[in-house]
Design an enzyme around this catalytic site. Structure first.
Site, PDB file in Angstrom:
ATOM      1  N   ASP A 165       0.004  -0.593  -8.341  1.00 33.24           N
ATOM      2  CA  ASP A 165       0.363  -0.917  -6.962  1.00 33.24           C
ATOM      3  C   ASP A 165      -0.598  -2.009  -6.481  1.00 33.24           C
ATOM      4  OD1 ASP A 165       1.570  -0.988  -4.504  1.00 33.24           O
ATOM      5  OD2 ASP A 165       1.638   1.174  -4.256  1.00 33.24           O
ATOM      6  N   GLU A 209       4.075   2.785   5.148  1.00 34.20           N
ATOM      7  CA  GLU A 209       2.896   3.291   4.442  1.00 34.20           C
ATOM      8  C   GLU A 209       1.922   3.987   5.388  1.00 34.20           C
ATOM      9  OE1 GLU A 209       1.381   0.729   1.368  1.00 34.20           O
ATOM     10  OE2 GLU A 209       3.254  -0.407   1.330  1.00 34.20           O
TER      11      GLU A 209
END
Ligand code: BGC
Length: 789
Positions: A482, A674
């Protein structure tokens, strides 16, 4: 004169209802049938029309049909025309009657003795009933189905039902019903989806392909022809990978690992880039890569997690409520087709995290709190993104994210630790199945997340990346980190099994890896394995033959088909939580007063990961811009276009017109993505509770629509609402909400998450899988709940 018109009308109808299809058998160079090949019309307008070959390589792709896009009633009756195969996950409990063709016989299997009679009925391709073939109580076993004689050569639907479970397959009959093939498995209930085919303007060609084969195009002379054997040739990808690898210098190999957050023609060339993040419409970086010594094309990744650019679909949490894998497959095909013409070939989707607490800011990115729903959708999303042919101009590589157990962190924290169960066994039962399903469906890549699992960050988690995913499951694609997770631990990150490194510093990263190679901290084998995996996917994508997107896809970004499929997804994602006094459906002649900013704001409707500001921003955190996307429809606009009574609108409840018969109020959350969405309290705001209360104080019936990325503690809202609808983050097609509010379609959505009665119940999930739970007690609405009217 009138009579004359009438008969012309009939002739036209008969003409359109006659059904034609192109059939054939896909074979390889040895004439061995190739199952699961993908057959697509090459006509650009029909690129969402595709079928897969069956186990004997047979296919039957029906002729595209022209539809009246404005006639909603037409969608209801003719949806079986959607010639997109539904791929049941064999593990789903729905697949009760295993329908199969053996030689020239059609069978179905019952695994347990049925209490209710089992019936088999035949319909034509438009869902019109033809005959009952079978209707009796049956013991478990195999049963032969005899089709009526004299069926014409066309596609039929066969429905096996025991009253509660229906299974539908499409059968393509050819050779005067003496032979037939299974074209499809689908659910009759799914037909009222609003999916249509577009007009095909000229007799064209079809494309037959499969990942690992060189595709073939065949000309079509008529829509009712038998194409016979269609040959596709297997490509020896492993040999090509090995031979290219053997030519590469260390610098060239290390370059393949790089995925900076952007690239230009010169940076791609200078740094020998293998990849970059976010293709934004420039051919420059690819040209740069193609001008290097070995001319290795780039992997270009982007996040089209719920569509993009002009049409946004419901976020995955809503897609999970549809329980409709056909729609999810179609949706992901469309996401790909919007993403590809920006020069992307890897979508960082689907997110298949199984979120076990609603406190996380990423709950809406996943399909469900259960591994079952997440798994069936994972497979569908991979099939949608990749088809079965990665070289097709309409498919791209899918990325399963965020391995492992991204939905399992304590308090749902994005960067948290997965320690929410006593051991790895329980974690794996809850969180691994969708990834396994996605890998089995052929996903090209997997992204690890920000989380750690029992204390070990995924960036360096050899056990889960190399041992489980690659060695145990045999995943042969590439693993990408990521954003920035390799930073400061590049060597251990690579040794854990990562192959591609997102957002590294192109100046320092190559030296770190090269030093580690010379110090034997990274083995030559590990480097070669990483590069081999990246090249393998590049070959599977066909990038060495054609690295360029079909830019004509840019002309279809807001095509009617995309909007119609998105709107169908909206309709089916809505969950009716309460409907006292049959408040819904609302009469189309009622005067409707719409209340609340959330009723007329596209930014809010779309949530995070949506570029809705109208300024071309990347849209990570979403926006609060009300009308940033031309052609999109807010809830209010959807109501205005369907309701024939007077529609009034106000952001607050102060001036409710006396003439209003019903109030529709929309409340919810502002967009986030997020960590920005991580919460410790998911109670809906008091302002919004008060807004609904003020509407209720008028004495008029109140329909409350919740625009949220997760189930929230609602306090007074249910009591102050006569009807309550969970609309999640529905995207740009607000018309889909109006379709259901006004009775053109009924509600079918079922909760993909348990709905908590209070914040203290978090985490709250269906069943007892052995991971953390909150204060207990009954949920407000259980998992799977959803009313119809
Ligand atoms: C997210 C990923 C995403 C990546 C690239 C990260 O912050 O966690 O889901 O794919 O950014 O945009």
């Amino acid at each position: 004169m009138q009579k004359f018109y009438f008969s012309v009308f009939l002739v036209v109808l008969m003409f359109f209802s006659s059904y034609s299809a192109i059939s054939g058998v896909v074979v390889d160079q040895n004439n061995t049938p190739v199952p699961d090949a993908m057959i697509t019309y090459t006509n650009i307008a029909n690129r969402v029309v595709y079928v897969y070959s069956n186990n004997s390589g047979k296919f039957c792709i029906p002729a595209p049909t022209e539809w009246n896009l404005n006639d909603l009633s037409m969608y209801k009756t003719t949806l079986c025309e959607t010639q997109i195969r539904k791929n049941f996950n064999n593990n789903t409990k729905n697949s009760n009657f295993n329908i199969a063709i053996n030689g020239k016989s059609l069978f179905f299997t019952i695994n347990q003795t049925s209490e209710k009679p089992v019936s088999a009925s035949l319909y034509d391709s438009k869902g019109k009933f033809i005959a009952v073939l079978f209707n009796k109580s049956l013991d478990k076993g195999n049963y032969l189905i005899t089709l009526p004689k004299n069926l014409s050569n066309q596609v039929y639907l066969l429905k096996i039902s025991n009253g509660s479970i229906n299974e539908i397959v499409q059968i393509a009959v050819y050779g005067n019903s003496s032979a037939f093939s299974l074209a499809d498995k689908t659910e009759l209930l799914n037909y009222p989806n609003g999916i249509r085919l577009a007009k095909i303007n000229a007799i064209d060609s079809i494309r037959v392909g499969k990942t690992g084969y060189a595709a073939t195009k065949i000309a079509i002379n008529s829509y009712s022809e038998n194409a016979g054997n269609v040959k596709i040739t297997k490509v020896d990808i492993e040999r090509r990978v090995d031979s290219l690898l053997s030519l590469m210098t260390t610098d060239e190999k290390v370059g393949q690992l790089l995925q900076p957050s952007g690239a230009s023609e010169s940076s791609a060339k200078t740094y020998l880039l293998g990849s970059y993040l976010k293709g934004e419409g420039s051919a420059g970086p690819m040209n740069g890569a193609l001008s290097t010594r070995l001319k290795i094309p780039l992997l270009v990744g982007n996040d089209f997690v719920h569509g993009g650019r002009k049409v946004y679909f419901p976020h995955n949490i809503g897609m999970g409520c549809t329980r409709d894998t056909l729609l999810v497959e179609l949706a992901y095909r469309i996401y790909a087709m919007c993403c590809i013409p920006l020069y992307n070939n890897v979508n960082f989707a689907p997110c298949i995290d199984v979120h076990r607490t609603d406190l996380s800011g990423r709950v809406y990115e996943g399909f469900s709190e259960t591994p079952e729903v997440a798994s069936m959708m994972a497979r569908a999303a991979v099939r949608g993104t990749q088809g079965t042919d990665l070289t097709s101009p309409y498919t791209m590589a899918a990325t399963l994210k965020h391995w492992a157990a991204g939905g399992g962190t304590a308090q749902g924290k994005g960067h948290g630790d997965v320690n929410t169960a006593p051991n790895m066994g329980i974690i794996s039962q809850i969180h691994f199945p969708p990834f396994r399903a996605g890998v089995n469906a052929g996903a090209a890549s997997v992204m690890t997340g920000y989380q750690s699992v029992f204390g070990t960050p995924m960036a360096v988690n050899t056990q889960l990346v190399t041992d489980t995913l690659k060695n145990k499951w045999g995943f042969d694609g590439f693993v990408v980190t990521d954003w920035g997770t390799s930073s400061g631990r590049e060597v251990s990150c690579m040794n854990a099994g990562h192959d591609l490194f997102m957002t590294i510093d192109v100046n320092s990263f190559p030296n770190i890896i090269k030093n580690a190679l010379s110090n034997n901290q990274i083995s030559q084998n590990r480097l070669d394995d990483a590069v081999r995996r990246l090249l393998r996917i590049k070959f599977r994508l066909g990038l060495f033959e054609n690295p360029w997107p079909d830019l004509r896809l840019n002309n279809y970004l807001d095509s009617d088909i995309y909007r119609a499929v998105a709107r169908a997804c909206v309709r089916k994602s809505l969950v009716l939580l309460k409907n006292e006094n049959s408040t819904l459906p609302i009469s189309k002649t009622a005067n409707v007063h719409v209340v609340g900013e959330w009723a007329d704001n596209l930014g809010y409707q779309c949530g995070g990961w949506s570029a809705t500001s109208g300024t071309g921003d990347e849209g990570w955190q979403g926006s609060s811009v009300a009308h940033g996307i031309p052609g999109a429809t807010t809830i209010l606009q959807g109501i205005q276009s369907i309701c024939k009574g007077t529609v009034t609108y106000a952001t607050n409840a102060s001036n409710i017109p006396a003439s209003a018969n019903v109030i529709v109020v929309a409340v919810g959350e502002t967009p986030y993505a997020e960590d920005a969405g991580d919460r410790t309290d998911i109670t809906i705001s008091t302002d919004h509770q008060n807004l609904v209360a003020s509407c209720a104080a008028s004495g008029k019936p109140v329909v409350t629509i919740l625009i949220t990325g997760r189930p929230m503690a609602l306090n007074t809202i249910p009591n102050n609402s006569k009807a309550l609808v969970a609309a999640w983050l529905p995207g740009t097609e607000g018309g889909g909400i109006a379709d259901v509010l006004f009775g053109d379609y009924n509600f079918t959505g079922k909760l993909s998450h348990t709905w908590p009665a209070s914040n203290s119940q978090e985490p709250i999930n269906t069943g007892n899988m052995g991971d953390a739970t909150g204060s207990g007690g009954n949920p407000l609405y259980p998992f799977g709940y959803g009313l119809s009217y």
